[in-house]
Design an enzyme around this catalytic site. Structure first.
Site: not given
Ligand code: PLP
Length: 384
Positions: A73, A152, A202, A238, A324
Site C-alpha cells: 500500500t 485479488n 506477505h 530505519t 483487504c
Molecule cells: N494490491 C493488491 C492487488 C492487493 O491484493 C493488496 C492486498 O491485498 C494490496 C495491493 C496491498 O498490499 P499490502 O497489504 O502489502 O499493503
C-alpha cells in the site's frame, strides 16, 4: 466435532514460510541500525542487500531498482502520490478493478481520475483505455496510468501486455500493481514498459509490513517519505532488517513451493465439487484467464456473511469478497464493475490457495460447503 482450522485465504495473506521465519529470527537476534557504519550496522545492511537481490531476481529487476517500503500500500501510494508530484501528470487513469490502495491514492492526488471499466469477465476494457489515452494525446495532456496485474478478488489476469503496447511508447507514465502476480507469474520489470511496479511481502509467504516499489531510472525521483536518506533517499525511515530479510527469503523459495502445491488443480477440484452440490453456482471471471489459485463464487440466495460464518464455525477460513476490505462488509466494487447484480454479489465468497494448500484442504472445504449449502436448502433456499 473439532478439527484443526484450515486456511483458505492466501490472497489475504499467505502463511509465513519456514525459511522466512528463520531469516527473520536470525535478523531479530542482531542489534543495530542498518545505516550505522560499524560492524553491527554493516551486518544488518548485508541482510538487507541480500534481500534486495532476492526480490530483484523474482521481479526481473536490477537490485538498484528495488526500494523497500512498509507495505505494498505504501509502495502504491509512493508511486501514485509521489509520482503525481514528481512527474506532474494532468490526470490519473485507473481501472475500476484496482485495489483500494490504488483507488485511494489516485483520489489523494487531487488530480482528475479517469476510471476505465471492466467487462463482464473482469478484464480491463482496453478500448476505453485506448480512447482515454488518445483523448489525452489530442489535448496534449499526460496521464499516470495505473493497472493491476492480477485481480485479488477474482484472480483474473489483466492484459498488461496490451496496456504496455498502448502506454509504453508514449510520454504517459505507467504503474503496475503486481501484488497478486508476484512470485506466481514470470516478471521482467527491467525489460518491460512499466515505470514503476509494487509488490508485497506477505502475499508470498514473507511477513506483513514490508513491500517494495520497483522504479526505473527516470522514476527514481519519485518520493513519499523524505526522512533520513534511507533506501538511497528514496524512502525515509530505519529499515526493518527482519521484515526485509523475511521478504527476501520468501522471494527466494516461494515460486517453487507455490508450483509444487499445484494450486490450479486444487481450485479445479474445488469448483467441480461445488458445482456437483450446487449446480446454480456462479464463478466470477471464469471465462477469462485466471491465475489458478483463486475462486470467487456464489450460491444464489446464500448470503456470503451466512456462508462464511457457517464455514468458520466448521474451522474453514474463507473470505467474503476482498480481504483487504473485510471488516467493512460491503459490496465488492470489482464485482459491481463486472456488472454482477448486487443480490448475487452479496453471496460472493473467495477461496484462495497457496504454498501450504493440500488436497486434504479441498476435501475439508467441500465437506463444509456441502453442510452449509445443505442447511441453506433445508431452510427453503432452492437450487435455481
Ligand atoms: N494490491 C493488491 C492487488 C492487493 O491484493 C493488496 C492486498 O491485498 C494490496 C495491493 C496491498 O498490499 P499490502 O497489504 O502489502 O499493503
Amino acid at each position: 466435532m473439532t478439527q484443526p482450522a484450515i486456511y483458505l485465504d492466501h490472497n489475504a495473506s499467505a502463511p509465513l514460510l519456514p525459511e522466512a521465519r528463520a531469516a527473520m529470527i536470525a535478523a531479530l537476534e542482531r542489534s543495530g541500525n542498518p545505516s550505522s557504519v560499524h560492524g553491527h550496522g554493516r551486518a544488518l545492511r548485508n541482510l538487507i542487500e541480500t534481500a534486495r537481490g532476492q526480490v530483484a531476481r523474482l521481479a526481473g529487476a536490477e537490485r538498484s531498482q528495488v526500494v523497500f517500503t512498509g507495505s505494498a500500500t505504501e509502495a502504491i501510494t509512493q508511486a501514485i502520490v509521489g509520482g503525481a508530484k514528481a512527474f506532474g501528470p494532468d490526470a490519473i487513469a485507473v481501472s475500476a478493478g484496482e485495489h483500494a490502495a490504488v483507488l485511494k491514492a489516485a483520489e489523494a492526488t487531487g488530480l482528475p481520475v479517469i476510471t476505465v471499466g471492466l467487462d463482464a469477465d473482469g478484464l480491463i476494457r482496453i478500448e476505453d483505455l485506448a480512447a482515454a489515452i488518445a483523448a489525452a494525446d489530442a489535448a496534449g495532456r499526460r496521464l499516470l496510468v495505473c493497472v493491476h496485474l492480477v485481480n485479488n478478488e477474482t484472480g483474473v489476469m489483466q492484459p498488461v501486455e496490451r496496456v504496455e503496447a498502448l502506454v509504453g511508447p508514449t510520454p504517459h507514465y505507467f504503474f503496475v500493481d503486481a501484488v497478486q502476480g508476484f512470485g506466481k507469474l514470470e516478471l521482467e520489470f527491467s525489460f518491460r514498459a512499466p515505470d514503476m511496479m509494487a509488490v508485497s511481502g506477505h502475499k508470498i509467504g514473507g511477513p506483513a509490513g514490508v513491500g517494495a516499489l520497483l522504479v526505473k531510472g527516470h522514476a527514481d525521483i519519485v518520493r513519499l517519505i523524505p526522512g533520513g536518506g534511507q533506501e538511497q533517499g528514496r524512502r525515509g525511515g530505519t529499515e526493518s532488517a527482519a521484515a526485509i530479510a523475511g521478504f527476501g527469503a520468501a522471494a527466494e523459495i516461494f515460486p517453487r513451493r507455490f508450483r509444487e502445491a499445484k494450486v490450479s488443480e486444487l481450485i479445479r477440484t474445488a469448483e467441480d465439487g461445488m458445482r456437483a452440490m450446487a449446480p446454480d453456482l456462479a464463478v466470477f471471471g471464469s471465462r477469462a484467464d485466471r491465475i489458478g489459485n483463486v475462486s470467487n463464487f456464489a450460491v444464489p440466495g446464500l448470503k456470503s456473511s451466512v456462508a462464511t460464518m457457517g464455514l468458520d464455525l466448521l474451522g474453514l477460513s474463507v473470505s467474503s469478497g476482498s480481504a483487504c476490505s473485510s471488516g467493512k462488509v460491503g459490496p465488492s466494487h470489482v464485482l459491481a464493475a463486472m456488472g454482477v447484480a448486487p443480490e448475487l454479489a452479496g453471496c460472493a465468497m473467495r477461496l484462495s490457495f497457496g504454498w501450504s494448500s493440500t488436497a486434504d484442504d479441498v476435501e475439508a472445504f467441500l465437506r463444509g460447503f456441502g453442510e452449509v449449502v445443505g442447511r441453506h436448502r433445508s431452510r427453503g433456499g432452492q437450487a435455481a
